[in-house]
Design a protein around this motif. Structure first.
Motif, PDB file in Angstrom:
ATOM      1  N   VAL A 150       0.854  -1.195   0.000  1.00 45.23           N
ATOM      2  CA  VAL A 150       0.000   0.000   0.000  1.00 45.23           C
ATOM      3  C   VAL A 150       0.889   1.244   0.000  1.00 45.23           C
ATOM      4  O   VAL A 150       1.717   1.421   0.881  1.00 45.23           O
ATOM      5  CB  VAL A 150      -0.939   0.024   1.224  1.00 45.23           C
ATOM      6  CG1 VAL A 150      -1.811   1.281   1.205  1.00 45.23           C
ATOM      7  CG2 VAL A 150      -1.803  -1.229   1.254  1.00 45.23           C
ATOM      8  N   LEU A 151       0.713   2.073  -1.028  1.00 43.52           N
ATOM      9  CA  LEU A 151       1.507   3.303  -1.156  1.00 43.52           C
ATOM     10  C   LEU A 151       0.734   4.503  -0.611  1.00 43.52           C
ATOM     11  O   LEU A 151      -0.493   4.445  -0.465  1.00 43.52           O
ATOM     12  CB  LEU A 151       1.845   3.558  -2.630  1.00 43.52           C
ATOM     13  CG  LEU A 151       2.507   2.404  -3.404  1.00 43.52           C
ATOM     14  CD1 LEU A 151       2.652   2.776  -4.875  1.00 43.52           C
ATOM     15  CD2 LEU A 151       3.864   2.060  -2.794  1.00 43.52           C
ATOM     16  N   GLU A 152       1.465   5.565  -0.346  1.00 46.81           N
ATOM     17  CA  GLU A 152       0.838   6.839  -0.012  1.00 46.81           C
ATOM     18  C   GLU A 152       0.940   7.759  -1.229  1.00 46.81           C
ATOM     19  O   GLU A 152       1.852   7.603  -2.049  1.00 46.81           O
ATOM     20  CB  GLU A 152       1.549   7.492   1.182  1.00 46.81           C
ATOM     21  CG  GLU A 152       1.447   6.703   2.483  1.00 46.81           C
ATOM     22  CD  GLU A 152       0.006   6.476   2.941  1.00 46.81           C
ATOM     23  OE1 GLU A 152      -0.827   7.391   2.774  1.00 46.81           O
ATOM     24  OE2 GLU A 152      -0.292   5.367   3.440  1.00 46.81           O
ATOM     25  N   PRO A 153      -0.002   8.704  -1.378  1.00 42.64           N
ATOM     26  CA  PRO A 153       0.082   9.643  -2.494  1.00 42.64           C
ATOM     27  C   PRO A 153       1.472  10.267  -2.571  1.00 42.64           C
ATOM     28  O   PRO A 153       2.044  10.624  -1.541  1.00 42.64           O
ATOM     29  CB  PRO A 153      -0.983  10.696  -2.157  1.00 42.64           C
ATOM     30  CG  PRO A 153      -1.985   9.948  -1.339  1.00 42.64           C
ATOM     31  CD  PRO A 153      -1.203   8.932  -0.544  1.00 42.64           C
ATOM     32  N   GLY A 154       2.011  10.348  -3.783  1.00 45.03           N
ATOM     33  CA  GLY A 154       3.331  10.950  -3.966  1.00 45.03           C
ATOM     34  C   GLY A 154       4.486   9.964  -3.861  1.00 45.03           C
ATOM     35  O   GLY A 154       5.627  10.314  -4.161  1.00 45.03           O
ATOM     36  N   ASP A 155       4.217   8.721  -3.458  1.00 38.21           N
ATOM     37  CA  ASP A 155       5.271   7.713  -3.368  1.00 38.21           C
ATOM     38  C   ASP A 155       5.859   7.392  -4.745  1.00 38.21           C
ATOM     39  O   ASP A 155       5.224   7.626  -5.768  1.00 38.21           O
ATOM     40  CB  ASP A 155       4.723   6.404  -2.768  1.00 38.21           C
ATOM     41  CG  ASP A 155       4.694   6.447  -1.234  1.00 38.21           C
ATOM     42  OD1 ASP A 155       5.111   7.475  -0.669  1.00 38.21           O
ATOM     43  OD2 ASP A 155       4.241   5.460  -0.624  1.00 38.21           O
ATOM     44  N   MET A 156       7.072   6.829  -4.718  1.00 38.97           N
ATOM     45  CA  MET A 156       7.727   6.407  -5.957  1.00 38.97           C
ATOM     46  C   MET A 156       7.632   4.887  -6.073  1.00 38.97           C
ATOM     47  O   MET A 156       7.860   4.174  -5.099  1.00 38.97           O
ATOM     48  CB  MET A 156       9.202   6.835  -5.893  1.00 38.97           C
ATOM     49  CG  MET A 156       9.966   6.603  -7.168  1.00 38.97           C
ATOM     50  SD  MET A 156       9.422   7.737  -8.481  1.00 38.97           S
ATOM     51  CE  MET A 156      10.101   6.910  -9.926  1.00 38.97           C
ATOM     52  N   LEU A 157       7.314   4.417  -7.283  1.00 40.59           N
ATOM     53  CA  LEU A 157       7.295   2.960  -7.514  1.00 40.59           C
ATOM     54  C   LEU A 157       8.727   2.451  -7.631  1.00 40.59           C
ATOM     55  O   LEU A 157       9.587   3.137  -8.178  1.00 40.59           O
ATOM     56  CB  LEU A 157       6.574   2.641  -8.826  1.00 40.59           C
ATOM     57  CG  LEU A 157       5.063   2.834  -8.868  1.00 40.59           C
ATOM     58  CD1 LEU A 157       4.565   2.633 -10.284  1.00 40.59           C
ATOM     59  CD2 LEU A 157       4.381   1.859  -7.926  1.00 40.59           C
ATOM     60  N   PRO A 158       8.990   1.235  -7.156  1.00 41.47           N
ATOM     61  CA  PRO A 158      10.307   0.634  -7.394  1.00 41.47           C
ATOM     62  C   PRO A 158      10.444   0.261  -8.868  1.00 41.47           C
ATOM     63  O   PRO A 158       9.451  -0.062  -9.527  1.00 41.47           O
ATOM     64  CB  PRO A 158      10.292  -0.612  -6.519  1.00 41.47           C
ATOM     65  CG  PRO A 158       8.849  -0.931  -6.312  1.00 41.47           C
ATOM     66  CD  PRO A 158       8.083   0.359  -6.404  1.00 41.47           C
TER      67      PRO A 158
END
Lengths: 405, 405
Positions: free
Chosen positions: B394-402
């Protein structure tokens, strides 16, 4: 005779053109790109009678699709969905000639399969190995499955609130799936950042030009299923509106080919009362919509507060003397039940919205006596079963059923 | 030229015959009844080329179906499901020419729609107003929806454990739905009692003769989709086995008409390791199966400990030099995942069982080099999504994908 008569990409806003053999996403001006065909040459070389003995999938229209070589086609047999007469529901709402185009009867259970089949096939033809997209669920599911079939790696980001079944489809297909604590717009930003950084193919709605071509086949099929005599009205549940844009494009191409008789059907964009940016723009006679704050509806698939292709949707509505109309969630849920009880069709809430709109437009007289009306049911009710509550009596072995209920 | 060449009903055990224009359920001797056609007359009057331009639904075979008058047809456009090549899965298991007949792409999402469409249409023709049936889920869902479309009242009894989605389909169709604290056999007893008491039509599996005719169309379609050149092997996930009986009947009828070339495909009854009565009977060279105690499998649809038509299933297997084979639940779940990852097909566990069986039979050499093999996927994976677990990050808004996963 070509397998495809595709010629180039063009921008409907600034009229720049692009090469169809290279990867392009949006126009330099920021607009979605559309696909052009050499319809004049096709008109000379292909007759509609050629279709008669082809297989019942959307690939029967390969001349009007962007894939140049048949070996690049990635297909699960999608398309040529049923056009079902709805006599009892029609009688109920005063439309004798009422039809459902049933997009529940397609791989993945929604019309998103059309966009994915054509989009992925063209991506394969262009040599794409890795794509990414944000999704509210169904598109991500369809693109994940077709990508798997093509051997393309897909990365999908969806809101934690997205329908559970669609996550499972992405996961079982082997997509790299991420949730975001937020809305599809948050997912979109995360995807955009990764695309800029890693150079992945952007499969976001309308940021690649080919899903419209897949969805266009709904219009081609409706024309062929009516023996090339167009219906009077087509109602479409409108979120991103790609299907409506596609149907409009399809019929214009068929007219250019001389394959259809009669006038263009009036296209109706159906939205939900609490997410109706296209309806608002249409009422105000505008060419673009504004972001709709606090959007919500039971019809998750049309919960799109601002569509990238809004100007194309509005153009289709204006140019066909169509209209845009909103219905409320109560009407949507009631219509879903009525369609099942009277016609045996377990439709999705989005499809139910379009039937509810047909009823309103008949009551207002906008749909006239004797007109032929087609409603797009964009997916099977199975994918949205939260809308149905069940509390039957529980019997013990050996119990007797009551005779009257 | 008749719309239907149906002639009468007959008992495959005692050879009594019955009138097809009257309601009949089982034979006096307790056996299911089968439908006979005047194939000799049809052979003279109908050529298979007549099919080419008909609509892609199972009703294209109306001459071989029991409904005499087209106005009694109750249809949602079911049939002519995709026959999909499975090249990557096939390579994986050493079968170059591997195909899936995908019964997920049909109204209600399972092959039960075929039995319901033809069964309900004939019930309507016979004037039935009220029917009842026990179900493990999918048949009840399909019959409820088609009954609704026909205006026939349906009463359905299912185990409390039956898949949740199927209950919702029954309920939204307006069927009188009951749960039973027990198994499908308990549901069957409750239904039987009500039928004796109230005189309702018994729509239980094989207690009405017409669902076989609907399921038979899978065989007709496979033949036509292979241009009337029959495949070598057909694998069918076998619970009640009606589909297998139907496919066998279909091909025999096509042979009598002279429409197909080549020998009868070897028919394979696929069961689950912990519910394999047909496999046991086949290994013991018996003509009937015995009740399988404590039956259980993830493939709910083939969890049938003793089928009423077991002797017909075994006859089909013996007469075609086929076989019966069981696979375990682990293999089923693994195969379901492999089909999605390699082919983009979200199949049901029953279909996965049949693919797993194909792999075993290829490894043992029973399926030979170069043979053409068809696997029936009897429904969409969407109806059994419990078999898929999803736990993405689960990501947060603004996170970067690996970049690498």
């Amino acid at each position: 005779m070509s397998f495809s008569y595709v010629s180039h990409l063009y921008c409907p806003k600034c009229e720049r053109t692009y090469d169809v053999d290279q990867i392009h996403q949006l126009c330099e001006c920021g607009s979605p790109l559309l696909v052009a065909y050499d319809l004049e040459l096709m008109r000379q070389e292909v007759k509609r009678e050629a279709l008669a003995e082809r297989e019942p999938s959307l690939w029967r229209y390969h001349e009007l699709l962007p894939v140049k070589h048949p070996e690049h086609i990635v297909s699960l047999g999608e398309g040529m969905t049923p056009l079902v007469r709805m006599p009892r529901l029609g009688r109920n709402i005063g439309i004798d000639s009422l039809y459902m185009k049933d997009e529940g009867v397609i791989p993945t259970g929604t019309f998103k399969a059309r966009g994915a089949a054509v989009g992925i096939s063209k991506a394969k033809e262009l040599g794409v190995k890795q794509l990414a997209m944000p999704t509210n669920g169904n598109a991500g599911a369809a693109w994940s499955l077709y990508a798997a079939r093509a051997g393309i790696q897909a990365t999908v980001v969806m809101p934690v609130e997205a329908p559970e079944l669609t996550r499972k489809e992405c996961a079982i297909a082997g997509a790299e799936l991420y949730f975001v604590n937020g809305l599809i717009s948050d997912a979109g930003q995360i995807v955009a950042k990764a695309i800029r950084e890693y150079g992945w193919y952007d499969a976001s709605t309308l940021k690649e030009p080919y899903r419209i071509e897949g969805k266009k086949t709904m219009g081609l099929e409706i024309a062929e299923q009516f023996s090339w005599q167009l219906p009077d009205v087509i109602l479409y549940p409108t979120g991103g509106g790609v299907g409506l844009i596609g149907i409009y494009k399809a019929i214009k191409e068929l007219q250019a080919l001389g394959w259809v008789d009669g006038r263009m059907p009036r296209l109706v964009a159906v939205q939900a009362e609490h997410c109706a940016p296209i309806v608002k723009a249409w009422k105000e006679k505008k060419r673009e919509s504004e972001f709709w704050p606090n959007a919500h509806t039971v019809a998750f698939g049309i919960n799109v507060p601002k569509a990238l292709g809004d100007f194309l949707v509005l153009e289709a509505v204006y140019e066909t003397d169509g209209c845009a109309i909103a219905v409320n969630d109560e009407a949507i849920l009631a219509e879903q039940r009525t369609a099942a009880e009277l016609e045996g069709a377990f439709i999705c809430p989005e499809g139910a919205a379009a039937f509810a709109a047909a009823q309103k437009l008949r009551e207002s007289g906008w749909i006239r006596d004797g007109e032929t009306v087609v409603v797009l049911n964009t997916g099977t009710g199975l994918k949205y079963a939260d809308t149905v509550d069940v509390h039957p009596p529980v019997l013990e072995p050996g119990d007797m059923l009551p005779k009257e209920n």
